[in-house]
Design a protein around this motif. Structure first.
Motif, PDB file in Angstrom:
ATOM      1  N   GLU A  97       0.834  -1.194   0.000  1.00  0.00           N
ATOM      2  CA  GLU A  97       0.000   0.000   0.000  1.00  0.00           C
ATOM      3  C   GLU A  97       0.869   1.244   0.000  1.00  0.00           C
ATOM      4  N   VAL A  98       0.271   2.360  -0.373  1.00  0.00           N
ATOM      5  CA  VAL A  98       0.940   3.663  -0.304  1.00  0.00           C
ATOM      6  C   VAL A  98       0.000   4.647   0.392  1.00  0.00           C
ATOM      7  N   THR A  99       0.603   5.581   1.109  1.00  0.00           N
ATOM      8  CA  THR A  99      -0.147   6.667   1.733  1.00  0.00           C
ATOM      9  C   THR A  99      -0.345   7.772   0.704  1.00  0.00           C
ATOM     10  N   ILE A 100      -1.537   8.348   0.664  1.00  0.00           N
ATOM     11  CA  ILE A 100      -1.835   9.430  -0.270  1.00  0.00           C
ATOM     12  C   ILE A 100      -1.574  10.767   0.405  1.00  0.00           C
ATOM     13  N   CYS A 101      -0.740  11.584  -0.215  1.00  0.00           N
ATOM     14  CA  CYS A 101      -0.386  12.902   0.313  1.00  0.00           C
ATOM     15  C   CYS A 101      -1.070  13.996  -0.512  1.00  0.00           C
ATOM     16  N   PRO A 102      -1.709  14.982   0.124  1.00  0.00           N
ATOM     17  CA  PRO A 102      -2.382  16.041  -0.629  1.00  0.00           C
ATOM     18  C   PRO A 102      -1.445  17.101  -1.192  1.00  0.00           C
ATOM     19  N   TRP A 103      -0.224  17.175  -0.688  1.00  0.00           N
ATOM     20  CA  TRP A 103       0.726  18.164  -1.200  1.00  0.00           C
ATOM     21  C   TRP A 103       1.517  17.575  -2.351  1.00  0.00           C
ATOM     22  N   ALA A 104       1.859  18.456  -3.329  1.00  0.00           N
ATOM     23  CA  ALA A 104       2.602  17.995  -4.497  1.00  0.00           C
ATOM     24  C   ALA A 104       3.465  19.130  -5.034  1.00  0.00           C
ATOM     25  N   LEU A 105       3.541  19.250  -6.351  1.00  0.00           N
ATOM     26  CA  LEU A 105       4.481  20.171  -6.982  1.00  0.00           C
ATOM     27  C   LEU A 105       4.256  21.623  -6.577  1.00  0.00           C
ATOM     28  N   ARG A 106       3.007  22.091  -6.609  1.00  0.00           N
ATOM     29  CA  ARG A 106       2.758  23.496  -6.290  1.00  0.00           C
ATOM     30  C   ARG A 106       3.231  23.841  -4.883  1.00  0.00           C
ATOM     31  N   GLU A 107       2.922  22.969  -3.946  1.00  0.00           N
ATOM     32  CA  GLU A 107       3.367  23.214  -2.576  1.00  0.00           C
ATOM     33  C   GLU A 107       4.890  23.148  -2.473  1.00  0.00           C
ATOM     34  N   GLY A 108       5.508  22.293  -3.262  1.00  0.00           N
ATOM     35  CA  GLY A 108       6.967  22.229  -3.271  1.00  0.00           C
ATOM     36  C   GLY A 108       7.588  23.519  -3.755  1.00  0.00           C
ATOM     37  N   ILE A 109       6.987  24.128  -4.776  1.00  0.00           N
ATOM     38  CA  ILE A 109       7.495  25.414  -5.274  1.00  0.00           C
ATOM     39  C   ILE A 109       7.318  26.496  -4.212  1.00  0.00           C
ATOM     40  N   LEU A 110       6.173  26.514  -3.538  1.00  0.00           N
ATOM     41  CA  LEU A 110       5.965  27.486  -2.460  1.00  0.00           C
ATOM     42  C   LEU A 110       7.020  27.321  -1.370  1.00  0.00           C
ATOM     43  N   LEU A 111       7.262  26.082  -0.970  1.00  0.00           N
ATOM     44  CA  LEU A 111       8.248  25.837   0.075  1.00  0.00           C
ATOM     45  C   LEU A 111       9.650  26.219  -0.365  1.00  0.00           C
ATOM     46  N   ARG A 112      10.001  25.912  -1.612  1.00  0.00           N
ATOM     47  CA  ARG A 112      11.325  26.288  -2.107  1.00  0.00           C
ATOM     48  C   ARG A 112      11.483  27.804  -2.121  1.00  0.00           C
ATOM     49  N   ARG A 113      10.424  28.510  -2.489  1.00  0.00           N
ATOM     50  CA  ARG A 113      10.472  29.975  -2.484  1.00  0.00           C
ATOM     51  C   ARG A 113      10.700  30.496  -1.071  1.00  0.00           C
ATOM     52  N   VAL A 114      10.022  29.931  -0.103  1.00  0.00           N
ATOM     53  CA  VAL A 114      10.171  30.368   1.279  1.00  0.00           C
ATOM     54  C   VAL A 114      11.560  30.054   1.808  1.00  0.00           C
ATOM     55  N   GLU A 115      12.062  28.876   1.486  1.00  0.00           N
ATOM     56  CA  GLU A 115      13.312  28.415   2.076  1.00  0.00           C
ATOM     57  C   GLU A 115      14.547  28.838   1.307  1.00  0.00           C
ATOM     58  N   SER A 116      14.387  29.225   0.042  1.00  0.00           N
ATOM     59  CA  SER A 116      15.544  29.606  -0.787  1.00  0.00           C
ATOM     60  C   SER A 116      15.182  30.839  -1.612  1.00  0.00           C
ATOM     61  N   ALA A 117      14.786  31.892  -0.930  1.00  0.00           N
ATOM     62  CA  ALA A 117      14.266  33.067  -1.634  1.00  0.00           C
ATOM     63  C   ALA A 117      15.267  33.659  -2.611  1.00  0.00           C
ATOM     64  N   ASP A 118      16.531  33.703  -2.254  1.00  0.00           N
ATOM     65  CA  ASP A 118      17.507  34.355  -3.118  1.00  0.00           C
ATOM     66  C   ASP A 118      17.627  33.667  -4.470  1.00  0.00           C
ATOM     67  N   SER A 119      17.579  32.336  -4.470  1.00  0.00           N
ATOM     68  CA  SER A 119      17.788  31.603  -5.711  1.00  0.00           C
ATOM     69  C   SER A 119      16.531  31.511  -6.560  1.00  0.00           C
ATOM     70  N   TRP A 120      15.375  31.907  -5.986  1.00  0.00           N
ATOM     71  CA  TRP A 120      14.130  31.777  -6.741  1.00  0.00           C
ATOM     72  C   TRP A 120      13.502  33.116  -7.087  1.00  0.00           C
ATOM     73  N   SER A 121      13.927  34.215  -6.465  1.00  0.00           N
ATOM     74  CA  SER A 121      13.240  35.482  -6.659  1.00  0.00           C
ATOM     75  C   SER A 121      13.303  35.957  -8.104  1.00  0.00           C
ATOM     76  N   GLY A 122      14.344  35.602  -8.850  1.00  0.00           N
ATOM     77  CA  GLY A 122      14.455  36.042 -10.229  1.00  0.00           C
ATOM     78  C   GLY A 122      13.611  35.254 -11.203  1.00  0.00           C
ATOM     79  N   ARG A 123      12.922  34.219 -10.738  1.00  0.00           N
ATOM     80  CA  ARG A 123      12.145  33.386 -11.640  1.00  0.00           C
ATOM     81  C   ARG A 123      10.656  33.706 -11.564  1.00  0.00           C
ATOM     82  N   ALA A 124      10.304  34.775 -10.883  1.00  0.00           N
ATOM     83  CA  ALA A 124       8.902  35.115 -10.687  1.00  0.00           C
ATOM     84  C   ALA A 124       8.481  36.241 -11.608  1.00  0.00           C
ATOM     85  N   LEU A 125       7.195  36.271 -11.896  1.00  0.00           N
ATOM     86  CA  LEU A 125       6.560  37.374 -12.595  1.00  0.00           C
ATOM     87  C   LEU A 125       6.059  38.360 -11.570  1.00  0.00           C
ATOM     88  N   SER A 126       6.501  39.608 -11.632  1.00  0.00           N
ATOM     89  CA  SER A 126       6.045  40.624 -10.685  1.00  0.00           C
ATOM     90  C   SER A 126       4.655  41.092 -11.098  1.00  0.00           C
TER      91      SER A 126
END
Length: 322
Positions: free
Chosen positions: A285-314
């Motif tokens: 069996e596998v456990t089903i997790c509700p978080w996926a790619l979008r949440e991963g991008i949000l977390l990466r932005r929070v945790e690594s703001a310097d390396s991701w800030s240039g990839r956003a649309l203002s």
């Protein structure tokens, strides 16, 4: 600050809006626009005029929603269906010209790593060594590791929409085709399965709408019960449902619990991929997790703001690419 992530897949373009404060993204709004690219893209995966028009409409709608919710930074990405299209660059240029948004394209490995980050944060450290399984429309991602970043991550061209388009034509497909797809999937997953070095104890976790719908088909609580209700997908029940799905037309599959009409046609392919994964990795069996790619991008932005800030649309000014 309020940020947004737009994830464009083969079935939907989904926007999540979140406030970021003390290192935790707090979702405040989510919306999705149907694109159903699998219905209109060519057999070679090219994005035709109808597909591009659908993408333009969805991206424009997401930007309007983001502005309405006062998003300061928008991270917009397309996954495998766009990334692998032979006319990708021309399509992305046209979308940018018509919407002001240049969709980014994550590699399959990046998708796997970001989704792994989201799943690790959701499951917590008590999950121990973690195996992630993710089935999208164009590709499937597998990752494994002990930390926030996986020690092993791979993306394979065995997404549910792609398998349906390229290998499971027919409604329903003939049993010989289904058997042929099973053998193909075992070949594609065989090398990955042989490279996996498991530790014990371990946690196997699946994410994506494909796995969520299959879990509900197999008896898990429906999504309307909320993200905190435990859900699992069991291999033995999935095997029974594969046989059921293979005998039904798409219209009849759409009447089953958990199977939405837009995904009914590809539900058999998704079930075949999922069952092959569980079988070859020896998972009951596998456990089903509700978080996926979008949440991963949000977390990466929070945790690594310097390396991701240039990839956003203002979005503090009229739309323009950063």
């Amino acid at each position: 600050m309020r940020i947004g992530v737009l994830d464009v897949g083969s079935n939907t373009a989904q926007l999540v809006v979140a406030d970021i404060g003390d290192g935790v993204p707090l979702p405040v709004h989510a919306t999705k626009e149907a694109v159903r690219l699998a219905e209109v893209i060519g057999r070679d995966g090219a994005l035709c005029r109808e597909a591009i028009d659908r993408l333009v409409k969805a991206v424009a709608a997401a930007v309007a929603q983001a502005r309405r919710w006062e998003v300061r930074e928008l991270y917009a990405y397309a996954t495998a269906v766009v990334r692998d299209a032979p006319n990708r660059d021309a399509a992305l240029a046209e979308i940018e010209a018509r919407t002001g948004v240049r969709l980014g394209t994550l590699s399959g490995t990046e998708e796997a790593e970001l989704t792994f980050l989201a799943v690790r944060r959701w499951m917590g450290w008590r999950a121990g060594p973690l195996l992630l399984l993710d089935i999208g429309g164009g590709s499937a991602e597998i990752a494994y590791g002990h930390d926030l970043a996986p020690s092993f991550a791979v993306s394979l061209p065995v997404g549910a929409a792609r398998i349906t388009r390229e290998r499971l034509r027919g409604d329903p497909p003939r049993s010989a085709k289904v058997d042929k797809v099973r053998r193909y999937l075992r070949r594609e997953l065989g090398e990955v399965a042989s490279r996996m070095h498991w530790d014990a104890p371990r946690s196997a976790v699946a994410t994506s709408r494909t796995f969520q719908q299959l879990a509900q088909l197999c008896g898990a609580p429906p999504l309307r019960r909320g993200p905190f209700v435990p859900r699992v997908l069991r291999r033995d029940e999935l095997a029974r449902q594969v046989g059921r799905l293979s005998a039904l037309t798409a219209a009849k599959r759409a009447r089953l619990p958990g199977i939405s009409a837009p995904r009914a046609r590809q539900s058999l392919a998704g079930a075949l991929v999922a069952h092959t994964m569980l079988d070859m990795f020896g998972l009951d069996e596998v456990t089903i997790c509700p978080w996926a790619l979008r949440e991963g991008i949000l977390l990466r932005r929070v945790e690594s703001a310097d390396s991701w800030s240039g990839r956003a649309l203002s979005l503090t000014a009229p739309a323009e690419t950063a």
